[in-house]
Enzyme design. Structure first.
Site, PDB file in Angstrom:
ATOM      1  N   HIS A  98     -11.579  -3.327   3.439  1.00 38.56           N
ATOM      2  CA  HIS A  98     -11.450  -3.049   4.876  1.00 38.56           C
ATOM      3  C   HIS A  98     -12.153  -1.759   5.298  1.00 38.56           C
ATOM      4  O   HIS A  98     -12.065  -1.380   6.470  1.00 38.56           O
ATOM      5  CB  HIS A  98      -9.953  -2.960   5.220  1.00 38.56           C
ATOM      6  CG  HIS A  98      -9.298  -1.789   4.543  1.00 38.56           C
ATOM      7  ND1 HIS A  98      -9.097  -1.752   3.180  1.00 38.56           N
ATOM      8  CD2 HIS A  98      -8.856  -0.612   5.034  1.00 38.56           C
ATOM      9  CE1 HIS A  98      -8.540  -0.600   2.857  1.00 38.56           C
ATOM     10  NE2 HIS A  98      -8.378   0.109   3.962  1.00 38.56           N
ATOM     11  N   ASP A  99     -12.807  -1.076   4.382  1.00 41.36           N
ATOM     12  CA  ASP A  99     -13.467   0.192   4.712  1.00 41.36           C
ATOM     13  C   ASP A  99     -14.987   0.105   4.668  1.00 41.36           C
ATOM     14  O   ASP A  99     -15.661   1.087   4.968  1.00 41.36           O
ATOM     15  CB  ASP A  99     -13.056   1.281   3.702  1.00 41.36           C
ATOM     16  CG  ASP A  99     -11.604   1.697   3.849  1.00 41.36           C
ATOM     17  OD1 ASP A  99     -11.087   1.630   4.980  1.00 41.36           O
ATOM     18  OD2 ASP A  99     -10.995   2.085   2.837  1.00 41.36           O
ATOM     19  N   ASP A 114      -3.372   4.598  -2.067  1.00 43.15           N
ATOM     20  CA  ASP A 114      -4.435   5.084  -1.188  1.00 43.15           C
ATOM     21  C   ASP A 114      -4.963   6.432  -1.699  1.00 43.15           C
ATOM     22  O   ASP A 114      -4.179   7.302  -2.103  1.00 43.15           O
ATOM     23  CB  ASP A 114      -3.825   5.257   0.215  1.00 43.15           C
ATOM     24  CG  ASP A 114      -4.860   5.469   1.289  1.00 43.15           C
ATOM     25  OD1 ASP A 114      -5.675   4.554   1.509  1.00 43.15           O
ATOM     26  OD2 ASP A 114      -4.853   6.547   1.906  1.00 43.15           O
ATOM     27  N   ASP A 149       0.865  -1.175   0.000  1.00 43.58           N
ATOM     28  CA  ASP A 149       0.000   0.000   0.000  1.00 43.58           C
ATOM     29  C   ASP A 149       0.903   1.227   0.000  1.00 43.58           C
ATOM     30  O   ASP A 149       1.843   1.316   0.799  1.00 43.58           O
ATOM     31  CB  ASP A 149      -0.850  -0.023   1.290  1.00 43.58           C
ATOM     32  CG  ASP A 149      -2.269   0.449   1.057  1.00 43.58           C
ATOM     33  OD1 ASP A 149      -2.413   1.578   0.547  1.00 43.58           O
ATOM     34  OD2 ASP A 149      -3.212  -0.284   1.397  1.00 43.58           O
ATOM     35  N   GLU A 178      -6.801   3.622  -5.531  1.00 42.26           N
ATOM     36  CA  GLU A 178      -8.107   3.772  -4.882  1.00 42.26           C
ATOM     37  C   GLU A 178      -8.631   5.155  -5.270  1.00 42.26           C
ATOM     38  O   GLU A 178      -8.258   6.167  -4.668  1.00 42.26           O
ATOM     39  CB  GLU A 178      -7.979   3.675  -3.356  1.00 42.26           C
ATOM     40  CG  GLU A 178      -9.334   3.777  -2.683  1.00 42.26           C
ATOM     41  CD  GLU A 178      -9.283   4.276  -1.239  1.00 42.26           C
ATOM     42  OE1 GLU A 178     -10.298   4.140  -0.553  1.00 42.26           O
ATOM     43  OE2 GLU A 178      -8.245   4.813  -0.804  1.00 42.26           O
TER      44      GLU A 178
HETATM   45  C1  GLC Z   1      -8.278   4.909   2.320  1.00 43.50           C
HETATM   46  C2  GLC Z   1      -8.084   3.669   3.156  1.00 43.50           C
HETATM   47  C3  GLC Z   1      -8.719   3.905   4.502  1.00 43.50           C
HETATM   48  C4  GLC Z   1      -8.042   5.065   5.169  1.00 43.50           C
HETATM   49  C5  GLC Z   1      -8.047   6.302   4.276  1.00 43.50           C
HETATM   50  C6  GLC Z   1      -7.063   7.320   4.748  1.00 43.50           C
HETATM   51  O1  GLC Z   1      -9.617   5.155   2.033  1.00 43.50           O
HETATM   52  O2  GLC Z   1      -8.594   2.569   2.482  1.00 43.50           O
HETATM   53  O3  GLC Z   1      -8.645   2.766   5.309  1.00 43.50           O
HETATM   54  O4  GLC Z   1      -8.672   5.377   6.377  1.00 43.50           O
HETATM   55  O5  GLC Z   1      -7.696   6.000   2.948  1.00 43.50           O
HETATM   56  O6  GLC Z   1      -5.755   6.879   4.528  1.00 43.50           O
END
Ligand code: GLC
Length: 521
Positions: free
Chosen positions: A324-325, A207, A110, A262
């Site tokens: 995971h979110d 991310d 990541d 993402e």
């Molecule tokens: C992304 C991650 C999440 C995190 C956020 C800030 O959305 O998947 O888990 O809290 O970024 O880094």
């Protein structure tokens, strides 16, 4: 300078490994615990690589394991080039890279470019004084605007008493945003990428890839006024420049290192732009299907949109139902195992690269987390519960009690229990991945929707002579779905039909994978 070559059309011969791959997401805190402290770790992952191999995935994405005060479970990094002692050591990371490769699994780490931890030495220096050489590594202003932070953190600006200015954070106040308009930041973050690329990682999940570029005028945004966090829709040209720079770093390496971003904007049209002209992301997450309830209209709309927009731009889709979110998809579909089985068929037979979130192959639901045990300020603990490995408690987590409670039915849904059960969800995922691996039409073929009742999603995948048809009946009653030609059931979400000729009926909430009846049995 002439523009770079666009990505080849999806019908061209495809050699890029990531297009045919299935990626498995590991959330390290909850995967496997080797040192018995109740929190998963890198050695735990190494010890349980067999599971991913047996599943048949091609690559792993590991959520952050870097040094972190853990205000956001590792997405607040205080040293990008070291491993947090919770997870192990750099030597453990090297070992994991080596072990994964030895098994033919690629490994993505990541990369969190938008922000660091407020404990990162860069920010500690930046906030030390206004004339500190690192002051401009972060975003400081005299006046806040109306931007909102995610994770319920309120204003995206926090007042710094010592230096009398506000700093920007699109997430928690412990996650100050880096200033990607400042060249030393770009250089330092490229250094982070090289650090891990040199150690052998095969690429990165990036991310919030749409967040690094911000409106340089800091204009108020009406959607923030309505309470939405900026990170849900920020979509600025400068993020594309940041991504082009990152892509150049990655492209300088051999063996096709890959970037999957993402882009957490719920608009496929916006997501497509993050592929650039083949010079930004190799792939982007596209989250509308991850919000979708069990509803054929919503799925049909999402899929048509992806096909229309991505095919036109020759960019390669990804499919994600859980991570995971977000609440796990089985929970989202009312806890139904039947629907979760059909969803797995969908995930693994659409055109694009599927991402499996650890535990969905077990059919896990979100854990119920009592308020006293809550860890995440963003309320995302339920989907982060530990994986049950063994039937008997503590389910392969010997030692301290795991950091979160187990999901419901942990014993019956454990890997051990499902390995012994021929019709388990785990066996279903394994069968789907096997089928996909053996079938070019499913991995690389084009996608064509077939006519049928509105409650049924039916489509054909075709690659040369190789063909498959998928029918998924979202309704709670059987429906007739006429198909041109003769078909045989290769896989069915409920046992009993496999190997038989397709008789024109799809049972309630059933999914079928069909092959031409004349082909191999
Ligand atoms: C992304 C991650 C999440 C995190 C956020 C800030 O959305 O998947 O888990 O809290 O970024 O880094």
């Amino acid at each position: 300078m002439p523009p770079p070559e666009p990505e080849p059309a999806p019908t061209a011969p495809l050699t890029r490994w990531w297009r045919g791959a299935v990626v498995y997401q590991i959330y390290p805190r909850s995967y496997a615990d080797a040192n018995g402290d109740g929190i998963g770790d890198l050695r735990g992952i190494c010890e349980r690589l067999d599971h991913i191999q047996a599943l048949g995935a091609d690559a792993i994405w590991v959520s952050p394991v870097f040094r972190s005060p853990m205000a956001d479970a590792g997405y607040d990094i205080s040293d990008h080039c070291d491993i947090d002692p919770l997870f192990g050591t750099l030597a453990d990371a090297d070992h994991l890279i080596h072990e994964a490769h030895a098994r033919g699994l690629r490994l993505l780490f990541d990369f969190v470019p938008n922000h660091t931890s407020d404990q990162h030495p860069w920010f500690v220096e930046s906030r030390a004084s206004r004339d500190n050489p690192r002051r401009d590594w972060y975003i400081w202003r005299d006046e806040p605007n109306n931007w909102r932070a995610a994770l319920g953190a309120g204003s995206a600006w926090t007042w710094d008493e010592l230096t009398g200015q506000y700093y920007l954070h699109l997430f928690l106040s412990q996650q100050p945003d880096l200033n990607w308009r400042h060249p030393p930041v770009v250089e330092a973050m490229h250094g982070v990428l090289r650090f891990w690329l040199d150690r052998g990682v095969d690429g990165f999940r990036i991310d919030v890839a749409h967040c690094t570029g911000k409106d340089a005028c800091f204009a108020d945004h009406p959607r923030c006024l309505a309470g939405e966090p900026l990170s849900s829709f920020n979509d600025h040209e400068h993020s594309h420049e940041v991504l082009r720079g990152i892509r150049r770093v990655v492209d300088a390496y051999a063996d096709e290192r890959v970037l999957v971003g993402e882009v957490n904007i719920r608009s496929t049209e916006s997501v497509v732009r993050y592929y650039g002209i083949g010079d930004e992301l190799h792939m982007s997450f596209n989250f509308p299907p991850l919000d979708a309830p069990w509803d054929p209209v919503v799925f049909r709309t999402c899929i048509r949109e992806v096909e229309r927009l991505m095919r036109a731009e020759h960019v390669w889709p990804t499919w994600v139902l859980s991570n995971h979110d977000n609440v796990r998809h089985r929970s989202r579909y009312g806890g139904s195992m039947r629907r979760a089985r059909a969803a797995a068929l969908l995930l693994l037979t659409l055109r694009g690269t599927p991402f499996i979130y650890q535990g969905e192959e077990l059919g896990l639901e979100d854990a119920a987390v009592h308020p006293e045990r809550r860890v995440d300020p963003g309320g995302r603990d339920g989907c982060r519960a530990p994986l049950p490995w063994r039937r008997a408690a503590p389910h392969g987590w010997a030692g301290a009690e795991p950091w979160l409670p187990f999901p419901p039915d942990a014993g019956a849904l454990s890997v051990q229990a499902q390995e012994a059960e021929p019709d388990s969800m785990l066996q279903w995922y394994r069968a789907l991945l096997r089928e996909r691996r053996a079938c070019a039409a499913l991995r690389l073929g084009d996608w064509e929707e077939l006519p049928g009742p509105p409650e049924v999603l039916a489509y054909r995948r075709r690659h040369g002579e190789d063909e498959r048809v998928v029918c998924i009946n979202f309704a709670a009653h059987a429906l007739l779905v006429e198909l041109p030609g003769a078909w045989r059931v290769r896989l069915a979400t409920q046992p009993g039909r496999e190997g038989r000729d397709y008789d024109g009926t799809v049972h309630e909430e059933q999914g079928l994978l069909l092959a031409p009846a004349g082909g191999a049995p």
